[in-house]
Scaffold this active site. Structure first.
Site, PDB file in Angstrom:
ATOM      1  N   GLU A  71       0.819  -1.216   0.000  1.00 51.30           N
ATOM      2  CA  GLU A  71       0.000   0.000   0.000  1.00 51.30           C
ATOM      3  C   GLU A  71       0.848   1.258   0.000  1.00 51.30           C
ATOM      4  OE1 GLU A  71      -0.631  -2.646   1.867  1.00 51.30           O
ATOM      5  OE2 GLU A  71      -2.556  -3.292   1.055  1.00 51.30           O
ATOM      6  N   HIS A 131     -11.678  -4.908   7.369  1.00 61.43           N
ATOM      7  CA  HIS A 131     -12.357  -4.733   6.079  1.00 61.43           C
ATOM      8  C   HIS A 131     -13.544  -3.778   6.187  1.00 61.43           C
ATOM      9  CE1 HIS A 131      -9.951  -8.116   4.893  1.00 61.43           C
ATOM     10  NE2 HIS A 131     -10.554  -8.269   3.740  1.00 61.43           N
TER      11      HIS A 131
END
Ligand SMILES: Cc1ncc(C[n+]2csc(CCOP(=O)(O)OP(=O)(O)O)c2C)c(N)n1
Ligand SMILES: Cc1ncc(C[n+]2csc(CCOP(=O)(O)OP(=O)(O)O)c2C)c(N)n1
Ligand SMILES: [Mg+2]
Ligand SMILES: [Mg+2]
Lengths: 367, 328, 328, 367
Positions: C60, C129
């Site tokens: 990321e 999530h």
């Protein structure tokens, strides 16, 4: 060029000049005499600027300064092999005084930076230098982005990113190195191994046999070069650049050098640096080293050095005086957060201007 | 009692806590050989040795990540992040792992970790050395967020943090390291987490602050008294998690007027939470809207400009006058 | 007009924007071969090729970091973070670099980057999530923070975000990807950043929300009308930065009562900013304290428990009744 | 033990059994017959559990499941070389069904996890298994912390951390690897290279010649092993463990295997997986492979496999039924955020309990 990056063993240090500069131990880079003298002159300028910014901080006129003394050849040599019209340079924070090849604006902008002026982050359009980076290793993914962009555009340039031995421990270095390998993007990862990260020695930074060896994690070559040998730096960076521009992908270059000064003007190496270690490097000054070589070629002498120092001092002083003469609006920090300020910023700015009486005489009443 | 600077109090407390509990480990960048870039950990290496005081590589993520494993094995890590802005490099480990070790393991593991970092600005540092990120950390349930404003509190809160079974972000006022100086009890001194402190009594308005802004509020209170005949109360929150809601409500019920002082950007800063809490819990005591004095919605500025960014007493005074209905 | 799910609207808009502007690049984890784990980028690889649509390694930090360099060289990156919780791995690049490219370069560089990520919970995912991190992002000056609640807005806001010269965190309601379905203009459709939307008119109380909570607020409004004879206004903020303060103030001045609905943890969540803003700008219009309905101060829970964590219409109704002085 | 990690070339894959299991190509690990049969039995159990959790998800009774099919030998073999009383295991998310050696509680706890029950994160005290990790690579620094702790305590254990080829691209892996090298901590970095990270193939994940090669960045050995060869896994992990416990430091182990199922029950490999690639692995099933070897030694046959499958099914079903029978208080999520809840959490919890009518009949009025 004799140097083969593919075959470079990440343990052997590439050199062109003997440590005292008296002889050539490898084929020197193909440069005109003027070009080599220009390299020498830039190193001298970096050394002079270093002394000036150090002194200005001590006088309380400039901010904390990170000295480059001892590392001039690493930076000046590297950029001498780059094309300022095509290649990006991403410094950490120690390099700017040695980036003269990228134009006089670099030093002028850096003077503003040292003064704490916001324009110190703004290298003029066309100057392919990224702002000084304080967040260690954060500029490495940026370099990959720039290189990726050059490749997409089909432009024959590279991004050369400087970072320290300490910065190499950040995830950003590894993540960028790994992705660069996959993309085969034209990035030169230039790890400036100057022996220390503030007070942290190499032995506490990594157990790898070298920083160049870390390239094995990325699938492209890693090479070690003597960072106090300007000619070796030129050869290695030129070879890596050639390789990258030709589509060969990235190279990790470890420049082995030493930080002769403190980490910054706020640091006291007596707390951690074994005196004998520094002593061992005193005989390896990069400027003396190239100087001896150039003297042998009849291209350099005390007189030219004196002239170079004088010119450098004049340029640095001019840059600093310009910086000191540059004012800034107290509410400038609202200017470049967004292209258009948010409504709340407009209110905040108006309040600040009122308080500071920036909007006419009767403003600022009360608050 | 001994007069200490805030950083001396930190150093003194680290010595005491490492002495008291052999499980306490101090590590981070430049904390051992160099004694920390602010000398907060000076002397610990000589006193407690290289096993318990460790210079780490330049990797914030693993500095925090190892604390999770060390804690699970029964140690009491006190890692340092050299400047709070670099906690972002470790944010996934702080917010996703350190804060949640107890929760993710459904109570199996304690997580007695105290992460120390300098907080806020005011000393003309380069970028990312002056951030005030308390609101981002409060949005990480599982963390406690502690910000001492005095040397005595630095000792009492740090000792409590180190002994706390949960992870604490211990944020030390960068500007106060050497400027803040007060009497510190030399022996055992614990200040409980979650109790605000009334630094100064007052009836007309309460100035609510934490960290270095407590001193700014105090000086504003002096001006309000001297120049405007207003009696300002100064409340030092000390810890944002747990938050001493009772103390906030009591102060507002007493004064009916409040100003919240902080240096983070205004939008979504913790001052908003204080205002929202007041509006929920003490709405009918309010005689005027609560005012916020804080940083602007811009990144922390460079040296030449910071004086106009960080709150100063004049701004607090002006806000206090406004909420008190005077020509603010 | 065509009825599309929210994720179809995203996909359709990405196609249009890549068609319109050759500088637009889409990359991230599983966005190319797989078309994204939610199919948001489905078909882009075939249509625009492997140069402009790229599967990245699992990093990321470098996904965001490369966007900074690409933007500086004139591209318009639209990277995806597969789930917002993993933006923490890149937080140093988002908050310290992406948000500040223009600022650090004192205006030299534009930074037209749009970071897409699913936002919020409600579909029983594994940990990290379902995070709602908008407040942490709002505390990063330099970022714009955009959260569509309908398919039409998803198109109009995404197109505006991609064309905006500043970095935008474009947060898509995870729960709404397939559940939210509405009429979307097929041609050019731009919704300006910074304009809230009155989803439903009403006079007694305003329910302020963003992302998936807009639908929760709407359903609460129906219940308030049907079962309690109360007329609730529903305001979708759409973008938190820039914040449409005018619209918030106008709504509160109209109703005198407000409830803010969000799913992040309460303490220091963005709802606090909304309450603080109302108290500063519309205090004297308030007939009751503003109520917050939101997540609790705990990490997002596991599947078996999430229904009790995420706000539901019943909680909003109860809060609305409270602020309206009914048996709430 | 013949295997020399120091000399292991990170390009050659270590094997003990030939691909079809018919012959030994290297010295097998020194294990009793019972121990080898136990390994086989655990692999069978993992396979059975895999089928059950897959089916339960399809029936809507269990949550998204990440199948282990094809990777059983990697995990079962590795843990067979560990000491459950001394060594920590840190799984990613695919491994738990294969950790039976760490006790029956592991499967029971994992069943709760698959049900979405908070206790699914709580492996009982004494069971040295860390909670399932969804945030890729985040568990790697935790493993280093555990190993560092063991070393400080002078306990002869290791931390063995599993992570995927994809996870190896995260900064956490590199930062932990580098620091582990410096500390010389007893960590086994077990990279499960199953060819894919969801839809991302190795070629898009790294350009390194292997994942084992990345150890060069850390200064400790990296070794590649056939992850479908349980005996090879045992030999390599045992050697690495011996080295670590002896103070030799960490080892990076790359287990080369293949994910025969989808990434999770939510994934559709048809979108990205070339059918011929999967086909190429069909002949290399780890259970068949060890089975053939054991049959040759008279330790295994169809009957025993049937019995093992039956026992496994019974154990899995019992674990699942227990999980389904385990209720949870709706306000449980307030329990383990802190040792003591904050005042605000107390208020929030009271409000929730009132709303849900958990505090007696007249509660919950209004809201
Ligand atoms: C992410 C981050 N962490 C910590 C720091 C604080 N810091 C500034 S310089 C420095 C040492 C850097 O060493 P190195 O990368 O070797 O560069 P050098 O100073 O030797 O040129 C540290 C720890 C920082 N600036 N950024
Ligand atoms: C930090 C982070 N980023 C992204 C994801 C989303 N994600 C879940 S699994 C996965 C692929 C992991 O691949 P690998 O590490 O090879 O493990 P495997 O699934 O193959 O066993 C991704 C991208 C995540 N869980 N964590
Ligand atoms: Mg260094
Ligand atoms: Mg994989």
């Amino acid at each position: 060029m004799s140097l083969d990056l593919e075959l470079a063993a990440p343990e052997t240090i590439y050199r062109v000049l003997s440590e005292d500069g008296s002889e050539l131990v490898a084929e020197p880079p193909a440069l005109t005499d003027d070009a080599v003298v220009a390299v020498m002159t830039e190193m001298v300028k970096a050394r002079v600027a270093n002394g000036r910014f150090f002194a200005l901080q001590r006088q309380g006129r400039a901010g904390t300064y990170a000295p480059i003394e001892g590392q001039e050849a690493t930076v000046v040599g590297a950029v001498a092999a780059l094309d300022p019209a095509r290649d990006w340079v991403l410094p950490q924070y120690r390099e700017p005084v040695a980036l003269g090849r990228y134009g006089p604006e670099v030093l002028r902008t850096y003077a503003l930076y040292q003064r704490g002026h916001p324009a110190g982050g703004h290298f003029p359009a066309g100057v392919r230098v990224f702002p000084v980076q304080i967040s260690l290793a954060a500029q490495i993914p940026h370099a990959l982005g720039l290189a990726w962009a050059l490749r997409l555009k089909g432009e024959p340039g590279v991004a050369c990113v400087f970072f320290g031995d300490g910065a190499s421990s950040e995830g950003d270095f590894y993540e960028a190195g790994n992705f660069a390998g996959v993309l085969g993007a034209p990035v030169l990862f230039l790890c400036v191994n100057n022996g220390w990260a503030i007070s942290t020695p190499l032995s506490a930074q990594t157990a790898a046999t070298s920083f160049a060896a870390k390239a094995a994690a990325f699938g492209f070559p890693g090479v070690r070069v003597d960072g106090n040998d300007a000619l070796a730096m030129i050869s290695v960076v030129a070879a890596a650049r050639e390789r990258a521009v030709g589509g060969g992908g990235p190279t990790l270059i470890e420049a082995v050098t030493f930080r002769m000064g403190p980490h910054t003007t706020a640091d006291d190496p007596k707390r951690y640096l074994p005196p004998e270690q520094r002593a061992g490097w005193e005989g390896r000054d990069p400027i003396t080293r190239l100087g001896r070589h150039l003297e042998g070629r009849g291209l350099w002498d005390g007189e030219r050095r004196a002239a170079a120092e004088e010119a450098a001092a004049a340029e640095v002083d001019a840059a600093w005086e310009a910086a000191e003469a540059t004012t800034v609006a107290p509410d400038h920090f609202f200017d470049h957060v967004y292209a258009e300020p948010t409504p709340r910023m407009v209110t905040q700015r108006a309040e600040l201007r009122r308080r500071l009486g920036l909007d006419g005489p009767d403003a600022g009443a009360g608050s | 009692m001994a007069v200490m600077t805030l950083v001396e109090a930190i150093n003194h407390t680290l010595h005491q806590e490492m002495e008291r509990d052999g499980r306490v480990l101090v590590y981070g960048q430049d904390v051992a050989r160099n004694g920390g870039v602010f000398r907060a950990t000076d002397g610990l290496l000589d006193r407690f040795g290289a096993q318990r005081v460790v210079d780490t590589p330049l990797s914030e993520g693993v500095i925090i990540g190892t604390a999770v494993g060390l804690a699970a094995e029964g140690f009491v890590p006190v890692p340092e992040i050299q400047f709070l802005g670099f906690s972002w490099q470790a944010f996934h480990q702080i917010a996703g792992q350190l804060a949640r070790l107890r929760y993710r393991s459904d109570g199996r593991f304690d997580c007695p970790v105290t992460v120390r970092a300098p907080f806020g600005g005011g000393v003309r540092t380069p970028e990312l050395h002056s951030e005030a990120l308390e609101a981002q950390l409060v949005q990480c349930p599982g963390l406690k967020v502690v910000l001492p404003g005095s040397a005595a509190d630095a000792k009492g809160l740090l000792a409590s943090a180190i002994r706390d079974p949960d992870p604490v972000m211990f944020l030390e006022p960068l500007k106060g390291y050497r400027l803040v100086k007060d009497d510190v009890p030399e022996g055992e001194h614990l200040v409980p987490l979650g109790k605000a402190n009334t630094v100064q009594a007052g009836d007309d308005v309460v100035l609510i602050a934490w960290s270095a802004q407590v001193e700014v509020a105090r000086r504003a209170a002096d001006v309000l008294a001297a120049e405007h005949g207003l009696s300002a109360r100064v409340l030092d929150l000390r810890t944002l998690v747990p938050l001493d809601i009772e103390a906030i409500v009591a102060a507002v019920e007493h004064t009916g007027r409040a100003v919240v002082v902080s240096e983070a950007p205004q939008s979504a800063g913790f001052a908003a939470e204080v205002v929202a809490t007041i509006c929920e819990e003490a709405f009918y005591s309010l005689e005027a809207p609560v005012a916020r004095v804080g940083g602007f919605d811009v990144p922390y500025p460079v040296g030449m400009l910071e004086e106009h960014y960080v709150p100063d007493p004049a701004r607090v005074v002006a806000a206090a006058l406004r909420v008190c209905g005077e020509a603010g």
